[in-house]
Design a protein around this motif. Structure first.
Motif, mmCIF file in Angstrom:
data_model
loop_
_atom_site.group_PDB
_atom_site.id
_atom_site.type_symbol
_atom_site.label_atom_id
_atom_site.label_comp_id
_atom_site.label_asym_id
_atom_site.label_seq_id
_atom_site.Cartn_x
_atom_site.Cartn_y
_atom_site.Cartn_z
ATOM 1 N N ALA A 1 0.829 -1.208 0.000
ATOM 2 C CA ALA A 1 0.000 0.000 0.000
ATOM 3 C C ALA A 1 0.863 1.257 0.000
ATOM 4 O O ALA A 1 0.536 2.254 -0.665
ATOM 5 C CB ALA A 1 -0.932 -0.011 1.203
ATOM 6 N N ARG B 1 2.202 1.958 -3.483
ATOM 7 C CA ARG B 1 1.148 2.529 -4.337
ATOM 8 C C ARG B 1 0.825 3.958 -3.933
ATOM 9 O O ARG B 1 0.688 4.834 -4.780
ATOM 10 C CB ARG B 1 -0.108 1.655 -4.290
ATOM 11 C CG ARG B 1 0.059 0.338 -5.031
ATOM 12 C CD ARG B 1 -1.230 -0.447 -5.170
ATOM 13 N NE ARG B 1 -1.899 -0.711 -3.914
ATOM 14 C CZ ARG B 1 -1.577 -1.689 -3.062
ATOM 15 N NH1 ARG B 1 -0.583 -2.504 -3.348
ATOM 16 N NH2 ARG B 1 -2.254 -1.859 -1.948
ATOM 17 N N GLU C 1 2.242 1.021 -10.003
ATOM 18 C CA GLU C 1 0.849 1.166 -10.397
ATOM 19 C C GLU C 1 0.043 0.033 -9.801
ATOM 20 O O GLU C 1 0.559 -1.067 -9.580
ATOM 21 C CB GLU C 1 0.730 1.156 -11.923
ATOM 22 C CG GLU C 1 1.394 2.344 -12.567
ATOM 23 C CD GLU C 1 1.287 2.315 -14.084
ATOM 24 O OE1 GLU C 1 0.405 1.604 -14.612
ATOM 25 O OE2 GLU C 1 2.093 2.985 -14.736
ATOM 26 N N ASP C 2 -1.232 0.294 -9.538
ATOM 27 C CA ASP C 2 -2.118 -0.766 -9.078
ATOM 28 C C ASP C 2 -2.150 -1.873 -10.110
ATOM 29 O O ASP C 2 -2.184 -1.612 -11.308
ATOM 30 C CB ASP C 2 -3.536 -0.234 -8.858
ATOM 31 C CG ASP C 2 -3.644 0.582 -7.585
ATOM 32 O OD1 ASP C 2 -2.892 0.324 -6.650
ATOM 33 O OD2 ASP C 2 -4.490 1.495 -7.541
ATOM 34 N N GLU C 3 -2.131 -3.094 -9.621
ATOM 35 C CA GLU C 3 -2.225 -4.239 -10.524
ATOM 36 C C GLU C 3 -3.685 -4.656 -10.655
ATOM 37 O O GLU C 3 -4.447 -4.554 -9.702
ATOM 38 C CB GLU C 3 -1.382 -5.398 -10.003
ATOM 39 C CG GLU C 3 0.091 -5.053 -10.033
ATOM 40 C CD GLU C 3 0.941 -6.246 -9.670
ATOM 41 O OE1 GLU C 3 0.411 -7.343 -9.467
ATOM 42 O OE2 GLU C 3 2.153 -6.065 -9.586
ATOM 43 N N GLU C 4 -4.022 -5.117 -11.813
ATOM 44 C CA GLU C 4 -5.393 -5.564 -12.032
ATOM 45 C C GLU C 4 -5.576 -6.978 -11.627
ATOM 46 O O GLU C 4 -4.726 -7.770 -11.551
ATOM 47 C CB GLU C 4 -5.744 -5.367 -13.497
ATOM 48 C CG GLU C 4 -5.692 -3.906 -13.889
ATOM 49 C CD GLU C 4 -5.992 -3.704 -15.355
ATOM 50 O OE1 GLU C 4 -6.507 -4.608 -16.031
ATOM 51 O OE2 GLU C 4 -5.708 -2.614 -15.842
#
Length: 185
Positions: free
Chosen positions: A173, A176, A182-185
């Protein structure tokens, strides 16, 4: 596994707000040029080292290093403090030397009663550091650490499992939040 799942569920229900405050404190410290200081005994010392390493090296992806130190790794300082000042001063003395106002001191104690962790949190508060902690039910840490991440269990193994999981969540966290990954999907 059932016990682990039960403790996970209970921890999930109580840790969110404190984790959010800890993440906020860590982000503010790093953005202001501060650092994170991790410490604990035994398995908690291992967790302190593990989490500091995740931040200095990388958690999931290559990114700039984050300032984190485990106060459990300098064998010369540990043995000198233990011998000359006493084991209870082990982490407090290092906070005195390395901690600065705005840094975050993160004590890890499954019982919440480790004298050297409590002494360090007290010194951290006195010097203007954020004194934070990971514990089980809390013990005396409840009076010294804020935010305090509590794992509602009496079983040290389950508490330690939650501590490393929550620590890993904190690392991811923070990366990010700082815009380093970057946030991962």
């Amino acid at each position: 596994m059932e016990e682990h799942a039960s403790v996970f569920s209970a921890t999930r229900g109580v840790a969110g707000a404190a984790m959010g405050r800890l993440l906020d404190a860590c982000e503010a410290s790093v953005r202001d040029g501060g650092k994170l200081l991790f410490f604990g005994n035994g398995g908690s010392a291992g967790d302190a080292q593990h989490l500091a390493t995740e931040l200095v090296v990388r958690y999931r992806k290559d990114r700039p290093a984050l300032p984190a130190i485990a106060l459990t790794v300098d064998s010369s300082a540990l043995t000198a403090v233990g011998n000359d000042l006493g084991f209870e001063r082990l982490f407090a003395r290092q906070i005195e030397a390395l901690g600065r106002k705005g840094d975050v001191a993160i004590g890890i104690s499954t019982s919440g009663r480790s004298p050297n962790v409590l002494a360090a949190l007290k010194v951290a508060r006195e010097r203007g550091l954020v004194a934070a902690g990971f514990t089980g039910h809390g013990g005396a840490m409840a009076e010294l650490a804020d935010p305090l991440i509590r794992v509602p269990s009496d079983n040290p193994a389950r508490i330690q499992e939650m501590h490393i999981m929550l620590g890993q969540i904190l690392c991811g966290a923070l990366e990010r939040r700082l815009g380093l990954v970057e946030d991962e999907e």
